[in-house]
Enzyme design. Structure first.
Site: not given
Length: 616
Positions: A474-476
């Site tokens: 999710l960060d990416v």
């Protein structure tokens, strides 16, 4: 061409017609996002053409459905020259990357996701396709923005192979560093399980809170101490080999007792929610929001209107980025690859993550993967004088981007209301965790959002217990959506006479974009999870192979464990089955013939993946 006429649009693609041709492949998310941004679908365009005879050419008919051919997306109308994107699985037809499974296998996604299990594992969600769709939208928005600023029309090409490499770029950089990892790469990790069977994630950024939580549950001191380092570095290593005593301790306490211990100690816990639960509460919101400040006070332009070039459509624009960790830095990195001048706002002494091991030429390889090429300015945001200086910098910028904790910008006098007062044309971008959409939400970090939104269930097939991936999914994806939102905001600014826009994106938006097909299955009453063994690679004598999703059931009938990988692939292909070898270590990508010339090294010697788009 002349710049398109200024309109009073509230969506950046309002008045543009959308057409597609070729195989659907990874274009689904792109089409959905283009519609959300205001583009007219094919059916809508035809209806409009019937009501306004002679208003322009209608959408193109669908093309051939060859799975190896690129899909094409076009936008036209509203005084723009035709903007086209070609979207494909791989730039090299012989690579074996022809669907989601084979892209995950070749690019190293399976290897990184599988670290906590000790062997490559495929994500049961279409991660590469989702990322590719967002990249395609970014390229199209950048091309339209360049046109609006006086540049010429270009064709953008992107592919799932490039998206996959971008997704593992931090892990690839670490694998090619001058030194080893700071924490052990070995199987293991959350979630934990309570005595009453509740699967849960634990989050804290403070070692004292970690220790207090486990001590409250009477875990052995040695295990608590040994567990902190793998827990702290799990974002970087995609694994967390905890002492078994921590899992044993969790299983001796009820969920209610665990919640109480976390609340008392300053840690946070989150029960793994199901996809059915997430589907029932989903509000249908877009993955980002665009809020214009108004049309009355446009800002004077800061840049040469002829600055855009075909390969650098954002040239001449300035982005101020006050980002931490992954989400905002990656968004700004993508804007920099598109030609923007990115200025990082770092604390006195510089970003401490510059020193995070492993290093290349003394600089963190992971940090370089997200921040190479940016300029840096040290600003003490706790200082009144430095905050004044930052506001002055924002007065001459096009974008201000950050991912500070909720409420921090407002408390510092650096929220959109404050900065738009000094620059009415500023695109103010916040990439957060929850976008204010989940009451009582836990800390907005990657693994907690995965747990709360059902990603932990969606990422694994039916025969595996739910578990958030320790790859920073999710960060990416949140960084990709953040860049997409900024580009949409910049285009909206150009089309509305220079008035600024606030754009908000989130990890929650990334989770919903990633799990959208599973949530739709849940709403229809179907099992939202993929079947047992889904995207599980097959063992060979010297490695692993991954069949395409359609060929996997037939390929599983063959015993390939005594065959070298090359012979196993040949046998499957001889029976008409498609498959590719699994990259078991990101370091192997350097010399992988499926990516000829793709992986380079930067000035510090750190591995660097190729830009995710090509412009012609």
């Amino acid at each position: 061409m002349a710049s398109p006429a200024v309109t009073r649009t509230v969506r950046p693609l309002e008045g543009l017609h959308l057409a597609t041709s070729g195989p659907p492949g990874p274009t689904g998310p792109a089409l959905e996002h283009l519609r959300l941004l205001g583009a007219v679908t094919r059916a809508e365009a035809e209806a409009e053409a019937e009501s306004e005879a002679g208003s322009g050419s209608g959408p193109e008919p669908d093309g051939p459905r060859d799975g190896r051919a690129p899909a094409r997306i076009t936008l036209s109308g509203a005084d723009f020259d035709r903007q086209e994107a070609a979207v494909r699985w791989s730039a090299h037809p012989a690579s074996g990357m022809t669907d989601e499974a084979t892209v995950q296998a070749a690019t190293g996604i399976m290897a990184v996701h599988g670290r906590r299990d000790g062997a490559p594992r495929g994500l049961a969600v279409d991660y590469a396709a989702t990322a590719t769709g967002v990249l395609a939208v970014q390229g199209m928005l950048a091309g339209l923005l360049a046109q609006a600023r006086g540049g010429r029309a270009v064709r953008v090409t992107t592919g799932a192979d490039r998206a996959g490499l971008l997704a593992v770029s931090q892990y690839l950089a670490a694998a090619g560093a001058d030194e080893g990892e700071a924490a052990e790469l070995a199987p293991g990790g959350p979630p934990f399980t309570s005595a009453d069977g509740v699967l849960f994630e634990l989050e804290t950024l403070e070692p004292a809170a970690w220790a207090a939580f486990w001590q409250a549950l009477e875990a052995p001191f040695g295990a608590v101490r040994a567990g902190w380092r793998p827990f702290q570095f799990r974002y970087a290593t995609a694994c967390a080999p905890f002492p078994a005593a921590l899992h044993t301790t969790a299983r001796t306490h009820t969920w209610r007792r665990i919640e109480a211990a976390a609340a008392a100690c300053g840690a946070e816990v989150c029960r793994l929610r199901t996809l059915a639960e997430r589907a029932a509460e989903h509000d249908g919101a877009a993955p980002w929001s665009l809020t214009p400040y108004g049309f009355g006070h446009p800002a004077a332009p800061h840049r040469d209107p002829g600055a855009p070039t075909p390969s650098r459509p954002l040239a001449g624009l300035t982005v101020l980025e006050a980002g931490r960790r992954i989400q905002a830095p990656l968004a700004a990195h993508l804007l920099g690859l598109l030609g923007a001048d990115v200025v990082r706002i770092e604390p006195p002494g510089g970003d401490p993550l510059r020193g995070m091991p492993p290093a290349c030429s003394g600089i963190s390889a992971r940090w370089l993967a997200l921040n190479r090429g940016k300029r840096a300015v040290e600003v003490d945001i706790k200082s009144v004088a430095d905050r004044r200086r930052l506001r002055q910098m924002a007065a001459g910028a096009d974008v201000f981007l950050h991912n500070w904790a909720p409420g921090k910008a407002a408390a510092l006098g650096l929220d959109s209301a404050h900065l738009s007062a000094v620059n009415p044309g500023l695109v103010y971008a916040y990439t957060g965790g929850w976008a204010g959409r989940i009451p009582g939400a836990p800390m907005g970090t990657d693994f907690m959002v995965q747990a709360r939104t059902g990603v932990g269930e969606a990422a694994r097939p039916q025969d595996e217990p739910p578990a958030p991936s320790l790859m920073t999914l999710l960060d990416v994806l949140g960084g990709l959506l953040g860049a997409e939102a900024v580009l949409a905001g910049l285009l909206l600014r150009e089309r509305s006479g220079g008035a600024g826009v606030r754009v908000d994106s989130s990890l929650l938006g990334a989770a919903d974009a990633l799990t959208a097909p599973a949530l739709r299955r849940a709403l229809r009453g179907q099992d939202p999870r993929r079947p047992a063994g889904f995207r599980r690679p097959l063992r060979t004598a010297d490695g692993w192979i991954a069949p395409t999703d359609t060929c996997a059931p037939a390929a599983a009938a063959y015993d390939l464990r005594e065959l070298p990988t090359a012979e196993a692939l040949a046998q499957l292909r001889g029976h008409g089955l498609s498959a590719t070898g699994v990259t078991a270590d990101p370091a192997d990508l350097h010399h992988d013939p499926r990516f000829p010339g793709s992986i380079s090294r930067d000035a510090h010697g750190a591995p660097a993946v190729p830009d995710p788009w090509s412009f012609l």
